[in-house]
Motif scaffolding. Sequence first.
Motif, mmCIF file in Angstrom:
data_model
loop_
_atom_site.group_PDB
_atom_site.id
_atom_site.type_symbol
_atom_site.label_atom_id
_atom_site.label_comp_id
_atom_site.label_asym_id
_atom_site.label_seq_id
_atom_site.Cartn_x
_atom_site.Cartn_y
_atom_site.Cartn_z
ATOM 1 N N HIS A 1 85.274 124.212 42.091
ATOM 2 C CA HIS A 1 84.201 125.175 42.354
ATOM 3 C C HIS A 1 82.850 124.622 41.944
ATOM 4 O O HIS A 1 81.843 124.824 42.645
ATOM 5 N N THR B 1 80.207 133.129 44.028
ATOM 6 C CA THR B 1 80.443 132.554 42.699
ATOM 7 C C THR B 1 81.283 133.485 41.845
ATOM 8 O O THR B 1 82.254 133.071 41.209
ATOM 9 N N LEU C 1 75.857 133.353 48.028
ATOM 10 C CA LEU C 1 76.424 132.386 47.084
ATOM 11 C C LEU C 1 76.659 133.015 45.712
ATOM 12 O O LEU C 1 77.603 132.630 45.012
ATOM 13 N N LYS D 1 80.183 124.461 44.915
ATOM 14 C CA LYS D 1 79.195 125.530 44.795
ATOM 15 C C LYS D 1 77.825 124.982 44.377
ATOM 16 O O LYS D 1 76.790 125.459 44.870
ATOM 17 N N SER E 1 76.618 128.037 38.937
ATOM 18 C CA SER E 1 77.738 127.411 39.643
ATOM 19 C C SER E 1 78.537 126.504 38.720
ATOM 20 O O SER E 1 79.759 126.533 38.733
ATOM 21 N N PHE F 1 74.410 125.539 46.539
ATOM 22 C CA PHE F 1 73.155 126.085 46.005
ATOM 23 C C PHE F 1 71.993 125.131 46.294
ATOM 24 O O PHE F 1 70.882 125.568 46.636
#
Length: 811
Positions: free
Chosen positions: A345, A316, A312, A349, A260, A353
């Motif tokens: 991001h 990504t 995810l 992200k 990420s 996670f």
Amino acid sequence: MQPDRFVVLAVVTLPFLGAALTPLVHRVLGERTAYFAAAVAAGSLALVGSLFGTYGTVVVPWIPNYGVSLAFYVDGLALLIGTLASGVGVLVFIYSGGYMHGEPGQAKYYATLLAFMGSMLGVAFAADLIALFVFWELTSVSSFLLIGHYQNAAASRYAARKSMLITVAGGLFMLVGFLLLAVVAAGVPEVDSAFRLAGEGSIIAAAEPMVESMRTQGLFVPVLLLVGVGAATKSAQVPFHIWLPNAMEAPTPVSAFLHSATMVKAGVYLVGRVRPLLLTDEWTLVFGVLGLVTMTVTAILAVAASDIKELLAYSTASHLGLIVAGYGMTEYLGAETGGFHILNHALFKAALFLVAGIVAHEAGTRAIDELGGLANDLPITAAVTAVAALGMAGLPPFNGFYSKEFLFHAVYETAGHFVSHGGSPLWWLLPVVAVFGSVFTFLYSIRFLMLFFGDKPDALGEVHAPPLAMTLPAVVLGGLALVVGLGGVAGTVGVHFTPLESFVGSVIESSVAATGEEGGHHGFSYYLPTEVTPWLVMSTVTIGVGAVTYPFFDRIRDGVRAVRSVDFLRPNWYYDGATEGLDRSSAIDLVQTGHLRTYALALSLALAGLALSAYAAAGVALPTIAYAGLEPALVVVLGVAVIGALAVTAAPSHVSGVLTLSILGFMVAIFYILGSAPDLALTQLVVETLVLVIFLLVLDKLPAFYGTIDRVRAARDAVVAGAVGLTVAVTVLLSTAGTPDDVVAQYFVENSGVPAEHGPTFVDGGGGGNIVNVILVDFRAFDTLGEISVVAMAALSVSTLVAMRERGEHQ
């Protein structure tokens, strides 16, 4: 202000030092090693923070004869990636303290994670092509170890191998592109160092003459594509995205860190770094289309995911596609999109996670269909998810909305630019595809958020609250994402978050133009829309269509799964078929037999073939050998040695073979005596005697009889032995025939003894009476120290194995 050399070097070296110390620290701290690693990451973050406000290049000579230096470059983009690598690293290490409780291999885990962080910091600050490539490949190697952390699981090993094959192969393409860049740069007067990528007198600083030279030589498109392949494989762009979902076999903290905020950002970092050099119409076509296709395809695949980490992973890749697409668009708007979304991001992200890890850890499952209604049991985690998931969906006023709006603006302006300059109307597909892909982004984002709402499945059972070590990092990341989002709200009413906007502005300038000047030509600010624009309409359509279609999510998901089940539409089908085909066609069973003799045969033939081929390609000629003048004694000694060597082939047992072979060694010692080299003769006698005794001790444990071999194997062995013997003979003849003008022996003769005039101490002479001894302990002291160290390590290993055997242990 120029960055401090010590600080820049410390930023890169501190994590590697921490990694080296981790096994020792783990013996003392055990599972609390997580907090030691967090402290190392915090130290790196503090060092990166001290570089804010500085700008420029730090150079440390590395291979000066070839113009290669270890150069580091500090600018906005480098500081952004460095801050993410070290800052998210602190949170991930703290999170690991709770998540990895009771997990195996923690010393290796933390050491490798620190080494990865150091490699990523090296990528961020590297200003030299060679250094960048070295750190780039180090990220691939360390990520291979982290993805394959659960090495007893077949899925983990498969994922690690896949990521390694794809990213390392892409890195080799990138290396070829780098070498072509260096070749071109060597002929451009404005470039001071052919391998210097960024900074004053660099390839990027001389962008215009570099592009002109590349076009003249027909190398512009090859360089663009080669560098693009390297970036695409690392950042999981279609069709190389297939390694990323499998990489979710890694522990969740690894996914949060590598997939990420750091490793996958290396590819988009490279795109942003070389953008000022390669930004042309070809660039827009390649990276604009690649990014939008990746953004759309992987967003669709995310909708079909059945596992929260799989969702995810695809998301990504989709957002990395958004960044690549942004960097592919027109000048400032493209850099604005790419640079700002790298930050946004990473925040939402990484938080998601960590949320996924909390859910899996406390609920005991990652299956999407088995989860729901988690907000009652995990209220804080639900709040973090709301902020992060809505930012991922691109809803205002959350942080992802602003960079998504920048993308819509960039693709609209880029399409209009090309069409207005006589381009095809097909350019208008860019905004259409951007909206289409964003609808699916909205769908999977809301689906992830809905894990916390609705009815809780009966089979889910009790969900416990996570420990503080796991909750706190997610809250911090979610809080930062919320702050960025609220900064846009404040900007709408004229209150600007100046530090953030100034920093993001410096990141954007790194990808706009290679002016080498601090600051920027454009001011960066972000805020909610205050008027109707085409890009606002695109955002409205995205949210509206997404909201209307979400009630039909299950049908859409099932349809995507049906399409995905068709083999020839799946890149994984091609990957698996290719790797299995290579395994079958590589004749690996013929080489990997488990027998040492097979490996020795293959290695010997390969070395002999390479050496002899090199001699033939170089056109070397063997020197003339003069036999006249050989003393009778030398002839007798050499004759006995030859007879002894031939007798070995007829020896009936191991013992007789070794004893016969020792004749050859002792004849060599006599040859040294006749050649006036008694010290070498003494060394040869001692070594030969020791080897003979060791051989006899070992042979006592083996069968006394050799056995028989067929003629084919005997002929094969004869060919191998003959090839090795021929290679050694030719090498000796060629190496001893040279007559260089600068004879190093004369230097040793003149400087080995005691100087004629000297004080109590002196350093201008060896001070010995035996030249060979002085060479070993003075002129080549480090070589001798290295050899002693190797022998010592071997002796230590042998003694350890013996001790283990005595305790009944097996390895």
